[in-house]
Motif scaffolding. Sequence first.
Motif, PDB file in Angstrom:
ATOM      1  N   SER A  80       0.846  -1.193   0.000  1.00 16.89           N
ATOM      2  CA  SER A  80       0.000   0.000   0.000  1.00 16.89           C
ATOM      3  C   SER A  80       0.875   1.234   0.000  1.00 16.89           C
ATOM      4  N   THR A  81       0.458   2.243  -0.725  1.00 15.41           N
ATOM      5  CA  THR A  81       1.156   3.521  -0.676  1.00 15.41           C
ATOM      6  C   THR A  81       0.130   4.637  -0.517  1.00 15.41           C
ATOM      7  N   THR A  82       0.460   5.621   0.301  1.00 17.05           N
ATOM      8  CA  THR A  82      -0.460   6.706   0.614  1.00 17.05           C
ATOM      9  C   THR A  82      -0.396   7.805  -0.440  1.00 17.05           C
ATOM     10  N   VAL A  83      -1.559   8.329  -0.778  1.00 15.53           N
ATOM     11  CA  VAL A  83      -1.679   9.446  -1.718  1.00 15.53           C
ATOM     12  C   VAL A  83      -2.489  10.545  -1.047  1.00 15.53           C
ATOM     13  N   THR A  84      -2.041  11.770  -1.162  1.00 11.20           N
ATOM     14  CA  THR A  84      -2.814  12.918  -0.683  1.00 11.20           C
ATOM     15  C   THR A  84      -3.076  13.859  -1.847  1.00 11.20           C
ATOM     16  N   TYR A  85      -4.204  14.543  -1.796  1.00 11.05           N
ATOM     17  CA  TYR A  85      -4.530  15.516  -2.840  1.00 11.05           C
ATOM     18  C   TYR A  85      -5.602  16.465  -2.324  1.00 11.05           C
ATOM     19  N   THR A  86      -5.777  17.560  -3.044  1.00 18.96           N
ATOM     20  CA  THR A  86      -6.813  18.531  -2.709  1.00 18.96           C
ATOM     21  C   THR A  86      -7.981  18.366  -3.669  1.00 18.96           C
ATOM     22  N   LEU A  87      -9.168  18.286  -3.121  1.00 20.07           N
ATOM     23  CA  LEU A  87     -10.397  18.208  -3.910  1.00 20.07           C
ATOM     24  C   LEU A  87     -11.102  19.560  -3.848  1.00 20.07           C
ATOM     25  N   THR A  88     -11.351  20.147  -5.008  1.00 19.25           N
ATOM     26  CA  THR A  88     -12.113  21.393  -5.092  1.00 19.25           C
ATOM     27  C   THR A  88     -13.447  21.086  -5.765  1.00 19.25           C
ATOM     28  N   HIS A  89     -14.539  21.556  -5.181  1.00 22.66           N
ATOM     29  CA  HIS A  89     -15.858  21.181  -5.693  1.00 22.66           C
ATOM     30  C   HIS A  89     -16.804  22.379  -5.724  1.00 22.66           C
ATOM     31  N   GLY A  90     -17.789  22.277  -6.569  1.00 22.05           N
ATOM     32  CA  GLY A  90     -18.800  23.315  -6.648  1.00 22.05           C
ATOM     33  C   GLY A  90     -19.721  23.296  -5.446  1.00 22.05           C
ATOM     34  N   ALA A  91     -20.475  24.375  -5.279  1.00 20.31           N
ATOM     35  CA  ALA A  91     -21.376  24.485  -4.131  1.00 20.31           C
ATOM     36  C   ALA A  91     -22.449  23.409  -4.140  1.00 20.31           C
ATOM     37  N   GLY A  92     -22.756  22.870  -5.306  1.00 21.11           N
ATOM     38  CA  GLY A  92     -23.802  21.856  -5.400  1.00 21.11           C
ATOM     39  C   GLY A  92     -23.336  20.448  -5.103  1.00 21.11           C
ATOM     40  N   VAL A  93     -22.050  20.259  -4.817  1.00 22.43           N
ATOM     41  CA  VAL A  93     -21.503  18.931  -4.520  1.00 22.43           C
ATOM     42  C   VAL A  93     -21.320  18.789  -3.014  1.00 22.43           C
ATOM     43  N   ASP A  94     -22.030  17.841  -2.424  1.00 26.57           N
ATOM     44  CA  ASP A  94     -21.953  17.605  -0.989  1.00 26.57           C
ATOM     45  C   ASP A  94     -21.014  16.431  -0.727  1.00 26.57           C
ATOM     46  N   ILE A  95     -19.792  16.740  -0.311  1.00 24.66           N
ATOM     47  CA  ILE A  95     -18.806  15.679  -0.123  1.00 24.66           C
ATOM     48  C   ILE A  95     -19.062  14.876   1.148  1.00 24.66           C
ATOM     49  N   THR A  96     -19.984  15.344   2.002  1.00 22.35           N
ATOM     50  CA  THR A  96     -20.323  14.593   3.217  1.00 22.35           C
ATOM     51  C   THR A  96     -21.477  13.631   2.986  1.00 22.35           C
ATOM     52  N   SER A  97     -22.044  13.669   1.796  1.00 24.83           N
ATOM     53  CA  SER A  97     -23.168  12.784   1.488  1.00 24.83           C
ATOM     54  C   SER A  97     -22.716  11.323   1.471  1.00 24.83           C
ATOM     55  N   GLY A  98     -23.588  10.436   1.889  1.00 23.24           N
ATOM     56  CA  GLY A  98     -23.283   9.016   1.921  1.00 23.24           C
ATOM     57  C   GLY A  98     -23.094   8.405   0.560  1.00 23.24           C
ATOM     58  N   ASP A  99     -23.582   9.056  -0.490  1.00 22.21           N
ATOM     59  CA  ASP A  99     -23.432   8.483  -1.828  1.00 22.21           C
ATOM     60  C   ASP A  99     -22.302   9.142  -2.617  1.00 22.21           C
ATOM     61  N   PHE A 100     -21.464   9.967  -1.936  1.00 23.56           N
ATOM     62  CA  PHE A 100     -20.314  10.589  -2.594  1.00 23.56           C
ATOM     63  C   PHE A 100     -19.042   9.842  -2.216  1.00 23.56           C
ATOM     64  N   ALA A 101     -18.161   9.659  -3.171  1.00 21.03           N
ATOM     65  CA  ALA A 101     -16.866   9.028  -2.900  1.00 21.03           C
ATOM     66  C   ALA A 101     -15.818   9.597  -3.826  1.00 21.03           C
ATOM     67  N   THR A 102     -14.582   9.586  -3.362  1.00 21.59           N
ATOM     68  CA  THR A 102     -13.454  10.002  -4.178  1.00 21.59           C
ATOM     69  C   THR A 102     -12.268   9.116  -3.826  1.00 21.59           C
ATOM     70  N   GLY A 103     -11.327   9.005  -4.734  1.00 22.81           N
ATOM     71  CA  GLY A 103     -10.162   8.183  -4.462  1.00 22.81           C
ATOM     72  C   GLY A 103      -9.054   8.413  -5.474  1.00 22.81           C
ATOM     73  N   PRO A 104      -7.807   8.122  -5.085  1.00 20.43           N
ATOM     74  CA  PRO A 104      -6.676   8.252  -6.001  1.00 20.43           C
ATOM     75  C   PRO A 104      -6.526   7.005  -6.858  1.00 20.43           C
ATOM     76  N   LEU A 105      -5.743   7.109  -7.911  1.00 19.92           N
ATOM     77  CA  LEU A 105      -5.441   5.972  -8.767  1.00 19.92           C
ATOM     78  C   LEU A 105      -4.116   6.219  -9.453  1.00 19.92           C
ATOM     79  N   ILE A 106      -3.499   5.159  -9.952  1.00 20.64           N
ATOM     80  CA  ILE A 106      -2.352   5.282 -10.838  1.00 20.64           C
ATOM     81  C   ILE A 106      -2.628   4.430 -12.067  1.00 20.64           C
ATOM     82  N   TYR A 107      -2.041   4.812 -13.199  1.00 22.04           N
ATOM     83  CA  TYR A 107      -2.317   4.084 -14.429  1.00 22.04           C
ATOM     84  C   TYR A 107      -1.100   4.093 -15.335  1.00 22.04           C
ATOM     85  N   LYS A 108      -1.005   3.066 -16.166  1.00 20.64           N
ATOM     86  CA  LYS A 108       0.070   2.933 -17.154  1.00 20.64           C
ATOM     87  C   LYS A 108      -0.547   3.171 -18.525  1.00 20.64           C
TER      88      LYS A 108
END
Length: 295
Positions: A80-108
């Motif tokens: 496992s490796t830790t990733v940190t980032y800043t999420l910026t969202h519009g006023a209409g996006v509720d990041i505390t909602s139970g149906d909202f999720a975000t996550g990091p990824l890496i790709y080749k």
Amino acid sequence: MRIRATVAAVSGALALAAFAMPAAHADGSASSYRAEAAKMLGTSGKTAYTGSAPAAELDVSFSNFKIASAIKVGTTNHVSTTVTYTLTHGAGVDITSGDFATGPLIYKGSIDNPDNMLFGNKAATCTATTSTTASCKGLIDIYPAESPYEDEGYELLNSDAGTWSGGALALKYNNEDSTLRGGLGTTKLQRYSKLTVNASPEPVKKGKTVTVTGALTRANWEDNKYHGYTLQSVQLQFRKKTSDTYTTVKTVKTDSAGNLKTTTTATVDGYFRYNFAGTSTTPAVKATGDYVDVQ
């Protein structure tokens, strides 16, 4: 979650849809999470995705993406490796909602047509810093001995070693709105290396020849074994018993099986070791010094 594209073209939207599963799975065990992702992607190896693409993009963006410069992956252990980032969202996006999720990824490859893509087992944890920004922290989970597909090989191929790009996603489970972005950073995925050394005879008379052998091996992600790393330059180094510093005696190349062998003259008591500087696909490694008593 880890995804290997099962056909040549897997768009960012389709890969993202694999993450968009019911919220119950998002907090469930890694095994059920992987199973659901594999089912949504399709396991036949002939189709990349059997569901529908996300309905619309969320009003979000990502920045300040930080990940380790290199990730060392062996043959069987979960990494496992830790990733940190800043999420910026519009006023209409509720990041505390139970149906909202975000996550990091890496790709080749490219974000729209990845050769391989790796996620974390769970969504990232985000803490609001202002009304429209949040500080997020998540993991990339790698299981080299496993595959998310029942009828395919391992999660990583040896050709996957090297530079990967970083990205992030955000989604709403209920209406399948989502946003996927790549090009946020880079890391190297490297095949874990091992290095051994043996100096003989022990003890040895001063002025006589010391033979130093060893082997440089690295993880093979396609059979979960370690194999010799051939034709690589490795430094033979020596440290006097009374010193804390190693100095380079000579540079030796591994043979066709990854083995090392050279000779030098015994002068004083001390430790011999081999030192490999590493490559873009394989990390640097130093053998533990082998003591020789010079009489």
